[in-house]
Design a protein around this motif. Structure first.
Motif, PDB file in Angstrom:
ATOM      1  N   SER A 200      -3.149 -11.789 -13.027  1.00  0.00           N
ATOM      2  CA  SER A 200      -2.376 -12.178 -11.843  1.00  0.00           C
ATOM      3  C   SER A 200      -1.728 -10.982 -11.151  1.00  0.00           C
ATOM      4  O   SER A 200      -1.134 -11.139 -10.081  1.00  0.00           O
ATOM      5  CB  SER A 200      -1.281 -13.185 -12.236  1.00  0.00           C
ATOM      6  N   LEU A 201      -1.839  -9.812 -11.748  1.00  0.00           N
ATOM      7  CA  LEU A 201      -1.247  -8.627 -11.118  1.00  0.00           C
ATOM      8  C   LEU A 201      -1.813  -8.339  -9.727  1.00  0.00           C
ATOM      9  O   LEU A 201      -1.053  -7.959  -8.824  1.00  0.00           O
ATOM     10  CB  LEU A 201      -1.422  -7.408 -12.038  1.00  0.00           C
ATOM     11  N   PRO A 202      -3.134  -8.514  -9.499  1.00  0.00           N
ATOM     12  CA  PRO A 202      -3.624  -8.304  -8.127  1.00  0.00           C
ATOM     13  C   PRO A 202      -2.956  -9.234  -7.117  1.00  0.00           C
ATOM     14  O   PRO A 202      -2.623  -8.820  -6.010  1.00  0.00           O
ATOM     15  CB  PRO A 202      -5.129  -8.596  -8.246  1.00  0.00           C
ATOM     16  N   GLU A 203      -2.764 -10.524  -7.500  1.00  0.00           N
ATOM     17  CA  GLU A 203      -2.079 -11.462  -6.602  1.00  0.00           C
ATOM     18  C   GLU A 203      -0.649 -11.010  -6.349  1.00  0.00           C
ATOM     19  O   GLU A 203      -0.160 -11.067  -5.207  1.00  0.00           O
ATOM     20  CB  GLU A 203      -2.058 -12.871  -7.198  1.00  0.00           C
ATOM     21  N   LEU A 204       0.042 -10.562  -7.400  1.00  0.00           N
ATOM     22  CA  LEU A 204       1.429 -10.139  -7.263  1.00  0.00           C
ATOM     23  C   LEU A 204       1.551  -8.953  -6.315  1.00  0.00           C
ATOM     24  O   LEU A 204       2.317  -8.982  -5.345  1.00  0.00           O
ATOM     25  CB  LEU A 204       2.004  -9.791  -8.637  1.00  0.00           C
ATOM     26  N   VAL A 205       0.778  -7.913  -6.580  1.00  0.00           N
ATOM     27  CA  VAL A 205       0.885  -6.704  -5.774  1.00  0.00           C
ATOM     28  C   VAL A 205       0.392  -6.954  -4.349  1.00  0.00           C
ATOM     29  O   VAL A 205       1.001  -6.487  -3.379  1.00  0.00           O
ATOM     30  CB  VAL A 205       0.106  -5.546  -6.423  1.00  0.00           C
ATOM     31  N   SER A 206      -0.693  -7.729  -4.193  1.00  0.00           N
ATOM     32  CA  SER A 206      -1.228  -8.020  -2.864  1.00  0.00           C
ATOM     33  C   SER A 206      -0.253  -8.856  -2.047  1.00  0.00           C
ATOM     34  O   SER A 206      -0.049  -8.603  -0.855  1.00  0.00           O
ATOM     35  CB  SER A 206      -2.570  -8.744  -2.977  1.00  0.00           C
ATOM     36  N   SER A 207       0.367  -9.865  -2.671  1.00  0.00           N
ATOM     37  CA  SER A 207       1.312 -10.712  -1.951  1.00  0.00           C
ATOM     38  C   SER A 207       2.565  -9.932  -1.552  1.00  0.00           C
ATOM     39  O   SER A 207       3.080 -10.079  -0.441  1.00  0.00           O
ATOM     40  CB  SER A 207       1.693 -11.929  -2.801  1.00  0.00           C
ATOM     41  N   LEU A 208       3.067  -9.110  -2.473  1.00  0.00           N
ATOM     42  CA  LEU A 208       4.230  -8.286  -2.150  1.00  0.00           C
ATOM     43  C   LEU A 208       3.918  -7.319  -1.018  1.00  0.00           C
ATOM     44  O   LEU A 208       4.724  -7.125  -0.093  1.00  0.00           O
ATOM     45  CB  LEU A 208       4.695  -7.513  -3.388  1.00  0.00           C
ATOM     46  N   SER A 209       2.736  -6.721  -1.074  1.00  0.00           N
ATOM     47  CA  SER A 209       2.335  -5.784  -0.038  1.00  0.00           C
ATOM     48  C   SER A 209       2.176  -6.491   1.304  1.00  0.00           C
ATOM     49  O   SER A 209       2.609  -5.994   2.345  1.00  0.00           O
ATOM     50  CB  SER A 209       1.023  -5.097  -0.437  1.00  0.00           C
ATOM     51  N   ALA A 210       1.562  -7.684   1.292  1.00  0.00           N
ATOM     52  CA  ALA A 210       1.369  -8.441   2.528  1.00  0.00           C
ATOM     53  C   ALA A 210       2.705  -8.856   3.129  1.00  0.00           C
ATOM     54  O   ALA A 210       2.920  -8.750   4.348  1.00  0.00           O
ATOM     55  CB  ALA A 210       0.505  -9.676   2.252  1.00  0.00           C
ATOM     56  N   ALA A 211       3.633  -9.333   2.286  1.00  0.00           N
ATOM     57  CA  ALA A 211       4.949  -9.731   2.778  1.00  0.00           C
ATOM     58  C   ALA A 211       5.719  -8.538   3.337  1.00  0.00           C
ATOM     59  O   ALA A 211       6.393  -8.629   4.369  1.00  0.00           O
ATOM     60  CB  ALA A 211       5.751 -10.397   1.655  1.00  0.00           C
ATOM     61  N   ARG A 212       5.613  -7.403   2.655  1.00  0.00           N
ATOM     62  CA  ARG A 212       6.302  -6.195   3.120  1.00  0.00           C
ATOM     63  C   ARG A 212       5.771  -5.728   4.464  1.00  0.00           C
ATOM     64  O   ARG A 212       6.510  -5.179   5.289  1.00  0.00           O
ATOM     65  CB  ARG A 212       6.133  -5.091   2.068  1.00  0.00           C
ATOM     66  N   LYS A 213       4.478  -5.973   4.716  1.00  0.00           N
ATOM     67  CA  LYS A 213       3.865  -5.579   5.987  1.00  0.00           C
ATOM     68  C   LYS A 213       4.028  -6.644   7.067  1.00  0.00           C
ATOM     69  O   LYS A 213       3.492  -6.514   8.169  1.00  0.00           O
ATOM     70  CB  LYS A 213       2.368  -5.281   5.771  1.00  0.00           C
ATOM     71  N   GLY A 214       4.742  -7.729   6.743  1.00  0.00           N
ATOM     72  CA  GLY A 214       4.962  -8.785   7.719  1.00  0.00           C
ATOM     73  C   GLY A 214       3.846  -9.802   7.818  1.00  0.00           C
ATOM     74  O   GLY A 214       3.861 -10.666   8.695  1.00  0.00           O
ATOM     75  N   GLU A 215       2.861  -9.747   6.920  1.00  0.00           N
ATOM     76  CA  GLU A 215       1.746 -10.686   6.925  1.00  0.00           C
ATOM     77  C   GLU A 215       2.094 -11.888   6.053  1.00  0.00           C
ATOM     78  O   GLU A 215       1.552 -12.102   4.974  1.00  0.00           O
ATOM     79  CB  GLU A 215       0.466 -10.003   6.427  1.00  0.00           C
TER      80      GLU A 215
ATOM     81  N   VAL B 146       4.710 -14.877  -8.978  1.00  0.00           N
ATOM     82  CA  VAL B 146       4.204 -14.087  -7.851  1.00  0.00           C
ATOM     83  C   VAL B 146       4.855 -14.518  -6.538  1.00  0.00           C
ATOM     84  O   VAL B 146       5.439 -13.708  -5.821  1.00  0.00           O
ATOM     85  CB  VAL B 146       2.667 -14.191  -7.750  1.00  0.00           C
ATOM     86  N   LEU B 147       4.746 -15.820  -6.212  1.00  0.00           N
ATOM     87  CA  LEU B 147       5.342 -16.300  -4.962  1.00  0.00           C
ATOM     88  C   LEU B 147       6.865 -16.219  -5.015  1.00  0.00           C
ATOM     89  O   LEU B 147       7.517 -15.860  -4.023  1.00  0.00           O
ATOM     90  CB  LEU B 147       4.889 -17.734  -4.687  1.00  0.00           C
ATOM     91  N   GLY B 148       7.434 -16.556  -6.193  1.00  0.00           N
ATOM     92  CA  GLY B 148       8.888 -16.484  -6.333  1.00  0.00           C
ATOM     93  C   GLY B 148       9.415 -15.083  -6.088  1.00  0.00           C
ATOM     94  O   GLY B 148      10.372 -14.878  -5.332  1.00  0.00           O
ATOM     95  N   ALA B 149       8.792 -14.083  -6.710  1.00  0.00           N
ATOM     96  CA  ALA B 149       9.215 -12.692  -6.529  1.00  0.00           C
ATOM     97  C   ALA B 149       8.978 -12.223  -5.096  1.00  0.00           C
ATOM     98  O   ALA B 149       9.785 -11.477  -4.531  1.00  0.00           O
ATOM     99  CB  ALA B 149       8.459 -11.794  -7.507  1.00  0.00           C
ATOM    100  N   THR B 150       7.877 -12.684  -4.490  1.00  0.00           N
ATOM    101  CA  THR B 150       7.557 -12.272  -3.118  1.00  0.00           C
ATOM    102  C   THR B 150       8.627 -12.719  -2.132  1.00  0.00           C
ATOM    103  O   THR B 150       9.102 -11.927  -1.314  1.00  0.00           O
ATOM    104  CB  THR B 150       6.189 -12.836  -2.690  1.00  0.00           C
ATOM    105  N   VAL B 151       9.023 -14.001  -2.206  1.00  0.00           N
ATOM    106  CA  VAL B 151      10.006 -14.495  -1.237  1.00  0.00           C
ATOM    107  C   VAL B 151      11.424 -14.027  -1.577  1.00  0.00           C
ATOM    108  O   VAL B 151      12.296 -14.031  -0.701  1.00  0.00           O
ATOM    109  CB  VAL B 151       9.960 -16.033  -1.126  1.00  0.00           C
ATOM    110  N   LEU B 152      11.671 -13.643  -2.820  1.00  0.00           N
ATOM    111  CA  LEU B 152      12.965 -13.028  -3.129  1.00  0.00           C
ATOM    112  C   LEU B 152      13.114 -11.704  -2.397  1.00  0.00           C
ATOM    113  O   LEU B 152      14.200 -11.332  -1.950  1.00  0.00           O
ATOM    114  CB  LEU B 152      13.100 -12.803  -4.643  1.00  0.00           C
ATOM    115  N   ILE B 153      12.017 -10.986  -2.253  1.00  0.00           N
ATOM    116  CA  ILE B 153      12.028  -9.691  -1.569  1.00  0.00           C
ATOM    117  C   ILE B 153      11.914  -9.861  -0.062  1.00  0.00           C
ATOM    118  O   ILE B 153      12.629  -9.211   0.713  1.00  0.00           O
ATOM    119  CB  ILE B 153      10.879  -8.808  -2.080  1.00  0.00           C
ATOM    120  N   SER B 154      11.021 -10.764   0.364  1.00  0.00           N
ATOM    121  CA  SER B 154      10.786 -10.955   1.797  1.00  0.00           C
ATOM    122  C   SER B 154      10.444 -12.419   2.067  1.00  0.00           C
ATOM    123  O   SER B 154       9.318 -12.843   1.818  1.00  0.00           O
ATOM    124  CB  SER B 154       9.641 -10.044   2.273  1.00  0.00           C
TER     125      SER B 154
END
Length: 326
Positions: free
Chosen positions: A222-237, A84-92
């Motif tokens: 863990s899908l809620p964490e994945l989607v929520s973290s990606l969404s938060a990172a994409r929104k700059g949060e 989750v965190l790995g994929a999130t920071v790869l994107i943002s």
């Protein structure tokens, strides 16, 4: 079989939509009450997105499936950091703040070490579960007090500019609460649909209870964490994205395992400690090292760190498959 596949596909579609609603509601409340985004991530997102793990593990304990409960909690922790965190920071890439390095990551490391120490003999008693739940209350109290205190200081240099747009509407508390509750409810419902479908398929394929908990159920919850973290990172949060992961892992270790153990003492297969708990511990140490390095260098937790975490997940998955086939 086809019903399980349909449940997974529909669940994924609802999950993506509800995560955006969830993040929007959390952001609106954070702005309304001037609460640091990291605290919202730890409390609301971290606890809210861990609801599927809690439901699955408690039901597993009640139904006499302790390995499913432990595999779900510890497997989710591994997936949260590595995938989750790995994929999130790869994107943002996200920014690492001082409070995270000084307080939140050492706290997560201490909690992970406590979980490993309790499981060293392969048994989790009801007393162990009570200790975990007491620690949860203490940790949440510390997070609330210190995050609010440090949050204001960390952002005190931010310049607040009044909007001159006549159509600009400040987020209302009612709207934020409604979005938050609807988003959280749909996150839990959709993730449960995905888990049900995945478990049905896994059962048909003849996988063991522990492996189902560590892989399909852990990934599904863990899908809620994945989607929520990606969404938060994409929104700059960025603080909210990282707070979501840390809060979720704290809640999984203390509340999810604690509740399951209080309901029914757990005697675990020794491989859970030697493979999965050790992997969770090593991954937590790796996260701390990467975050400290990023903070000392430029405060940005970037794509190199993300790739390192994802590679750890690949290695752990290969290790898991190899140990199952032996």
């Amino acid at each position: 079989m086809w019903l399980a596949v349909i449940a997974i596909l529909i669940g994924l579609a609802i999950l993506v939509w509800s995560a955006d609603v969830f993040i929007d509601g959390a952001t609106a409340l954070a702005k309304k009450f001037s609460v640091p985004s990291f605290l919202i991530g730890v409390l609301i997102l971290g606890i809210g997105t861990s609801a599927p793990e809690m439901v699955v593990s408690v039901l597993a304990a009640i139904e006499g499936s302790p390995e499913l409960a432990l595999g779900n909690a510890y497997g989710s922790n591994i997936i949260n950091i590595a995938l989750v965190l790995g994929a999130t920071v790869l994107i943002s890439p996200i920014i690492i703040r001082k409070g995270i390095v000084k307080r939140d990551l050492p706290l997560l490391l201490l909690i992970t070490a406590t979980a490993a120490w309790q499981l060293r003999d392969g048994v989790l008693s009801q007393a162990d579960g009570i200790v975990l739940l007491i620690l949860l209350v203490v940790v949440l109290a510390i997070q609330i007090v210190l995050s609010i205190r440090e949050g204001y200081h960390e952002h005190e240099d931010d310049v607040i500019v009044e909007s001159t747009d006549p159509d600009h509407i400040e987020p209302s508390m009612a709207r934020g609460l409604v979005s938050l509750l609807i988003g959280m409810l749909m996150l839990v419902i959709s993730s449960r649909a995905i888990v049900w479908g995945a478990v049905e398929l896994a059962t048909l394929w003849g996988l063991s209870e522990l492996i189902i908990g560590l892989t399909i159920v852990a990934v599904g919850t863990s899908l809620p964490e994945l989607v929520s973290s990606l969404s938060a990172a994409r929104k700059g949060e960025h603080d909210m994205a990282l707070g979501n992961i840390i809060g979720s892992n704290i809640f999984n270790t203390l509340a999810v395992v604690g509740l399951a153990t209080v309901i029914a003492p757990i005697t675990a297969d020794p491989i859970i400690f030697s493979r999965d708990v050790m992997a969770m511990g090593l991954l937590t140490v790796l996260l701390v090292v990467l975050c400290v390095f990023a903070f000392m260098k430029n405060r940005q937790f970037g794509r190199t760190s993300g790739a390192t975490l994802v590679l750890f997940f690949v290695g752990y998955t290969a290790w898991l498959i190899q140990s199952v086939s032996m």
